[in-house]
Design an enzyme around this catalytic site. Structure first.
Site, PDB file in Angstrom:
ATOM      1  N   HIS A  72      38.964  44.717  33.790  1.00 16.06           N
ATOM      2  CA  HIS A  72      39.747  45.335  32.751  1.00 16.06           C
ATOM      3  C   HIS A  72      40.463  43.984  31.859  1.00 16.06           C
ATOM      4  CE1 HIS A  72      43.201  44.020  35.524  1.00 16.06           C
ATOM      5  NE2 HIS A  72      42.543  44.547  36.070  1.00 16.06           N
ATOM      6  N   ASP A 354      38.982  42.316  39.189  1.00 15.02           N
ATOM      7  CA  ASP A 354      38.457  41.095  39.946  1.00 15.02           C
ATOM      8  C   ASP A 354      37.708  41.184  41.077  1.00 15.02           C
ATOM      9  OD1 ASP A 354      40.887  41.857  40.888  1.00 15.02           O
ATOM     10  OD2 ASP A 354      41.741  39.793  40.531  1.00 15.02           O
TER      11      ASP A 354
END
Length: 453
Positions: A72, A354
């Site tokens: 994102h 992540d």
């Protein structure tokens, strides 16, 4: 990672010997760890000029499928530093405010008409774009939206305009879209798709919900994966307690905000401080003093040292192999179907975090890669050899850099071959068989249950 070819480049874009072709321009980077430089890279604030190597191949190769895994975009922190004022950042989308994008206004209008989209379960109740005048925790910012509008535009120029991956008569079956259940991942996916697709038709958008951040779907039961993750967390803790500079900084910051050091550490201050840094907002102050750049540098430097040790100690690598096998297996199965002639799911988008991208990079053996920045993208391209149509090859790119031959399964092939890509079967064999060799196993199920010797 910027590898620079030393051989001259021919007109077709290939060097006669070195075919890494990762970054054709020289980039000067600090030779030692510079936490401020690394933080700027992590922020990924537009308009950073980017050289993309996606879509490069000899002229007789045909692109047949692209799978993209994204993190994102820029977001508001997930944690607050106790007893400080939260960073004053507006999450309303305003095309007149920087950073902006020529299609931001049209994107906002289009997102408000999305009732025809097929959204799995809880996704349908999530907002399609950020809209709070003071950002909520974890909310995508305007910067985050713009980062993915740029990603989509860049990929469209290569894959749609140049390689015609999706034609004007594309249908929903040509796409496979999956996101975690956070508004920031859904909104990032929609921003990228808006500028990528030939035309953004809500009726053709079928967004699947993935409840797991490692996208393990129905194959999440893996006791040894959890074991290696716990061992990795112990390693992290051990490194932290050995760092005297870090401890002094935490003690100093805790005094400034007036809380116990342990409580400050638990609030994960780097996440919050990165938001101040990325948005050029002054670090927080109290009556006792101000958190400053020196505090930030020490914490960020430790984070970078932790990443380096993580690569060396291999516990994270063992975790990553087991964590990412379900996702990589799904990827390989899809690529095999397309190589056999199936014309579905030609473009795949996984919108993730992540903690999704990082283990995938580790499992593939791409050890030189930086930790996933905001709006990072990892791309798997499938190519058909026009001279031998039954032969298929893959390229893997991370943030526009070709990292195919950094992968553990294609390093040796690169030394022996003149082809600028990796045979698909190398990737298939790695995912179906070789991933388990380090566990002395032959299957995912067995590796998930076999205790180390």
């Amino acid at each position: 990672v910027h590898l620079i070819p030393v051989n001259p480049i021919r007109e077709d874009g290939l060097s006669p010997k070195s075919r890494k072709r990762i970054m054709p321009d020289l980039l000067t980077e600090p030779p030692v760890i510079d936490p401020v430089y690394e933080a700027h890279v992590y922020c990924n604030i537009p308009p950073i000029a980017e050289r993309s190597m996606e879509g490069h191949a000899p002229h007789y190769f045909k692109l047949v499928s692209v799978q993209v895994l994204i993190r994102h975009g820029d977001r508001y922190p997930l944690y607050a530093i106790p007893k400080t004022k939260r960073p004053d950042i507006d999450c309303m989308l305003l095309p007149s405010r920087k950073p902006s994008h020529p299609q931001l206004e049209a994107f906002i209008k289009h997102m408000s008409k999305g009732s025809a989209a097929q959204m799995d379960g809880s996704l349908s109740s999530l907002p399609r774009y950020p809209s709070h005048s003071l950002c909520e925790m974890g909310e995508l910012t305007q910067t985050g939206v713009v980062q993915h509008l740029r990603n989509g535009q860049l990929l469209r120029e290569i894959y749609i305009n140049k390689h015609k991956l999706l034609l004007s008569d594309w249908t929903a079956k040509h796409l496979y879209l999956e996101t975690t259940g956070k508004s920031r991942t859904l909104q990032s996916a929609l921003a990228l798709l808006y500028t990528f697709l030939p035309d953004f038709d809500w009726k053709k958008i079928n967004m699947r919900h993935q409840w797991s951040t490692i996208f393990c779907s129905g194959s999440c039961d893996c006791p040894m994966r959890n074991h290696y993750l716990e061992e990795e967390q112990r390693r992290q803790y051990s490194l932290r307690v050995k760092n005297n500079d870090l401890e002094k900084i935490y003690v100093d910051m805790a005094k400034i905000v007036g809380i116990p050091t342990r409580q400050l550490r638990a609030s994960n201050p780097i996440d919050s401080l990165l938001c101040y840094f990325c948005h050029n907002v002054s670090f927080p102050c109290t009556k006792t003093g101000c958190i400053g750049m020196e505090h930030f540098k020490v914490i960020k430097r430790h984070q970078l040292e932790d990443e380096r040790e993580r690569q060396e100690k291999k516990l994270y690598f063992l975790y990553a192999l087991l964590a990412t096998h379900p996702l990589l297996n799904q990827t390989v199965n899809r690529l095999q179907r397309i190589a056999e002639g199936k014309k579905e799911e030609l473009f795949v988008l996984y919108s993730a975090h992540d903690v999704t991208l990082s283990p995938v990079l580790s499992a593939l053996g791409i050890t030189e890669a930086r930790f996933p920045r905001f709006a990072a993208r990892l791309v798997f391209e499938l190519w058909q050899d026009g001279k031998r149509p039954k032969e298929h090859f893959i390229r893997i790119l991370y943030n526009g850099a070709d990292v195919t031959f950094q992968t553990s399964f294609c390093k040796d092939y690169y030394k022996r071959s003149s082809k600028p890509m990796c045979p698909l079967e190398k990737f298939v064999n790695f995912v179906k068989r070789d991933m388990f060799l380090v566990f002395n196993s032959t299957s995912y199920y067995d590796a998930c249950r076999r205790r180390p010797l």
